[in-house]
Write an enzyme that holds these catalytic residues in place. Structure first.
Site, PDB file in Angstrom:
ATOM      1  N   SER A 221       0.794  -1.232   0.000  1.00 19.35           N
ATOM      2  CA  SER A 221       0.000   0.000   0.000  1.00 19.35           C
ATOM      3  C   SER A 221       0.824   1.279   0.000  1.00 19.35           C
ATOM      4  CB  SER A 221      -0.964   0.014   1.194  1.00 19.35           C
ATOM      5  OG  SER A 221      -0.264   0.232   2.388  1.00 19.35           O
TER       6      SER A 221
ATOM      7  N   LYS B  18       0.639   5.000   6.950  1.00 18.39           N
ATOM      8  CA  LYS B  18      -0.041   5.734   5.889  1.00 18.39           C
ATOM      9  C   LYS B  18       0.523   7.152   5.830  1.00 18.39           C
ATOM     10  CE  LYS B  18      -2.972   2.333   5.145  1.00 18.39           C
ATOM     11  NZ  LYS B  18      -2.918   1.524   3.907  1.00 18.39           N
TER      12      LYS B  18
END
Length: 556
Positions: free
Chosen positions: A421, A465
């Protein structure tokens, strides 16, 4: 992008069983020394060994409870919790034992203030690291009592650990001995090096024994070696003796760590206070495993699979026991213990070592006389005074560096990040990153920062993230760019942030579960494999295609 935080545990289990070769005395009318060839008839336990410095340890315990000061009642209560929980106090006990043994060489009748302060500094550094470790490992118990963060919360626990590190650095600078300051500074550096080495070698079946011993030195033996050498320095003995005390502490620390790793396979969960085989389960390969891997190919297959099958961990533990890993690790521990005992040969016989009935012939130790000269000239006194002024200046400078380094090591955490990701910023197969835990507490985060955050769907899962919008920002995004080009707009509410993975096609993030509460952020990533990860910008497509992300500030 899932983060696997590496557990950092400095609380050790020490075996009270005596090694095959124990310390005894030997004698003539000359200065008594150690006889390495004789053995005591009765085993030595920690309680018996530390009984000779019991008064010193009692004084240390009282000082540790009051050293925080009444002006910080919350930190005082937190410190009381960890210090009051007891513990072996092995490191300060070694400081006292070596201090008293070496003090006799130069005619000192009692310990100096610096000896006692050094013992307190060593225990403060060790204990502060335990408090931080409990926070990172989410441990509920320490020394049979609830951990500080369980009772007072994470914020108080972190501050209590930070305060003790700062206090120990301040006391260290006030010792006004640049050699000891350098010693302890190196220990803090070694702590970080050991954690990085461990994190980078998880599940690595090609790990060499030398690399394991180096990591064990960084994480355990370095502090013990600095403790024993520092004690000898403050006694004013010759450099040859201080170096022998360093070798004693280093080899004792290595033996201590190997024994601790053996107990992970031979003791029950109740005896260890943690699940048996926990190091192996996390991929931390220790001496018994390294030796067993030489004889059992199947063990390599199980470890490299990272115990993905049910029962594979128990099978691996049994293979380690059957393939002679435990026995060879015991031999290694004994080898290091014998080297530690050999380094004590320079010390005279005293109550601070196991006494013997005979003294060894032909071994004498001459007392250094430079520290006791009564006829110093004024010139020598002036030179000595200038030397101390120079040392004091350098001590202040070193203390500042120590504090900075302590903050770097103990206000940060290391993580292994795996998954697609965050491509291309972070690699698919796993990157080691460092995250600091202060910026989010003082609200110094902004758009573009890479952060470590708890998943709002599964709080036990740690994610990595990038923040793309702060509270008050309007975000226009594609919920699923692989299926639809329909965009949506959201204004980030107060107390929330908008996070996304750099690889939009393989990331589950705020596009799926909405803005994330600011309180779920646990750290800001600032290093990745030596690179500043947070400076890599969010991938953007400038042609205005469907991958573009629009963020507009709507703050008043």
């Amino acid at each position: 992008m899932v983060c696997c935080r590496q557990n950092i545990t400095r609380s050790r289990v020490f075996s009270t069983k005596a090694p095959e070769a124990l310390l005894t005395g030997v004698g003539q009318s000359t200065a008594p020394v150690l006889d390495l060839k004789k053995e005591l008839r009765s085993p030595i336990s920690l309680a018996n060994l530390f009984e000779t410095v019991a008064d010193d340890l009692q004084t240390l315990n009282q000082n540790l409870r009051s050293i925080v000061g009444a002006e910080n009642p919350v930190l005082m209560s937190a410190a009381e919790q960890i210090f009051g929980a007891g513990g072996k106090r092995m490191r300060p006990a070694l400081v006292f034992l070596v201090s008293r043994a070496t003090a006799e060489l130069v005619g000192l009748k009692d310990l100096t203030t610096k000896h006692r302060r050094l013992a307190e500094i060593i225990e403060m550094i060790h204990t502060a690291s335990l408090i931080h470790d409990d926070v990172l490992d989410e441990s509920d118990m320490r020394r049979g009592k609830e951990t500080v963060h369980q009772l007072y919360g994470t914020r108080v626990a972190v501050l209590a650990g930070d305060f003790m590190f700062a206090q120990s650095s301040w006391y260290l600078a006030n010792l006004e001995n640049i050699e000891v300051i350098k010693l302890i500074s190196q220990v803090i550096k070694d702590f970080a090096s050991g954690e990085i080495k461990q994190a980078s070698s998880l599940f690595d079946c090609d790990l060499e024994l030398e690399e394991y011993l180096l990591k064990s030195y960084f994480k355990t033996a370095s502090l013990i070696a600095a403790s024993t050498k520092g004690a000898a320095i403050f006694s004013g003995v010759d450099r040859s003796v201080t170096e022998e005390m360093y070798e004693f502490g280093k080899n004792l620390g290595l033996s201590f760590q190997v024994v601790d790793d053996i107990l992970d396979f031979t003791q029950s969960a109740e005896q260890l206070g943690k699940p048996a085989g926990s190091d192996l389960a996390k991929g931390n390969l220790t001496a018994p495993v390294i030796f067993a891997l030489e004889n059992e190919p199947k063990l390599r297959e199980i470890i490299e699979s990272e115990f993905c099958e049910t029962g594979s961990l128990d099978e691996a533990i049994e293979l380690v026991k059957k393939c002679g890993g435990i026995e060879r690790a015991q031999e290694l521990a004994k080898e290091k213990a014998d080297l530690a005992i050999k380094s004590l040969q320079c010390l005279p016989q005293s109550m601070f070592r196991p006494a013997g009935r005979r003294q060894r012939r032909g071994c004498r130790f001459e007392l250094p006389t430079s520290h006791f000269s009564v006829f110093e000239t004024k010139k020598r006194r002036r030179k000595k005074k200038m030397q101390w002024i120079s040392i004091a200046k350098e001590a202040i400078s070193r203390a500042s560096s120590v504090v900075k380094f302590l903050c770097l090591v103990h206000v940060t955490g290391s993580y292994v990040v795996m998954g697609p990701s965050m491509l291309p910023t972070l690699n698919l197969t796993g990157d080691i990153v460092l995250a600091e835990h202060l910026s989010h507490r003082i609200e110094r985060l902004g758009s573009g920062d890479v952060v470590v955050v708890r998943s709002p769907l599964e709080p036990r899962k740690i994610l990595t993230k990038r923040i793309v919008a702060m509270e008050g920002d309007k975000v226009t995004f594609l919920p699923d760019p692989s299926r639809s080009y329909t965009s949506r707009s959201v204004v980030v509410p107060k107390g929330h942030v908008w996070i996304q993975g750099d690889n939009m096609y393989a990331s589950t993030d705020s596009r799926h579960y909405g803005p994330v509460p600011y309180g779920l952020i646990t750290g800001k990533v600032f290093l990745r494999d030596g690179c500043v990860a947070c400076r890599v910008q969010v991938p953007m497509v400038e042609d205005g295609s469907c991958l573009s992300l629009e963020v507009r500030s709507v703050r008043s």
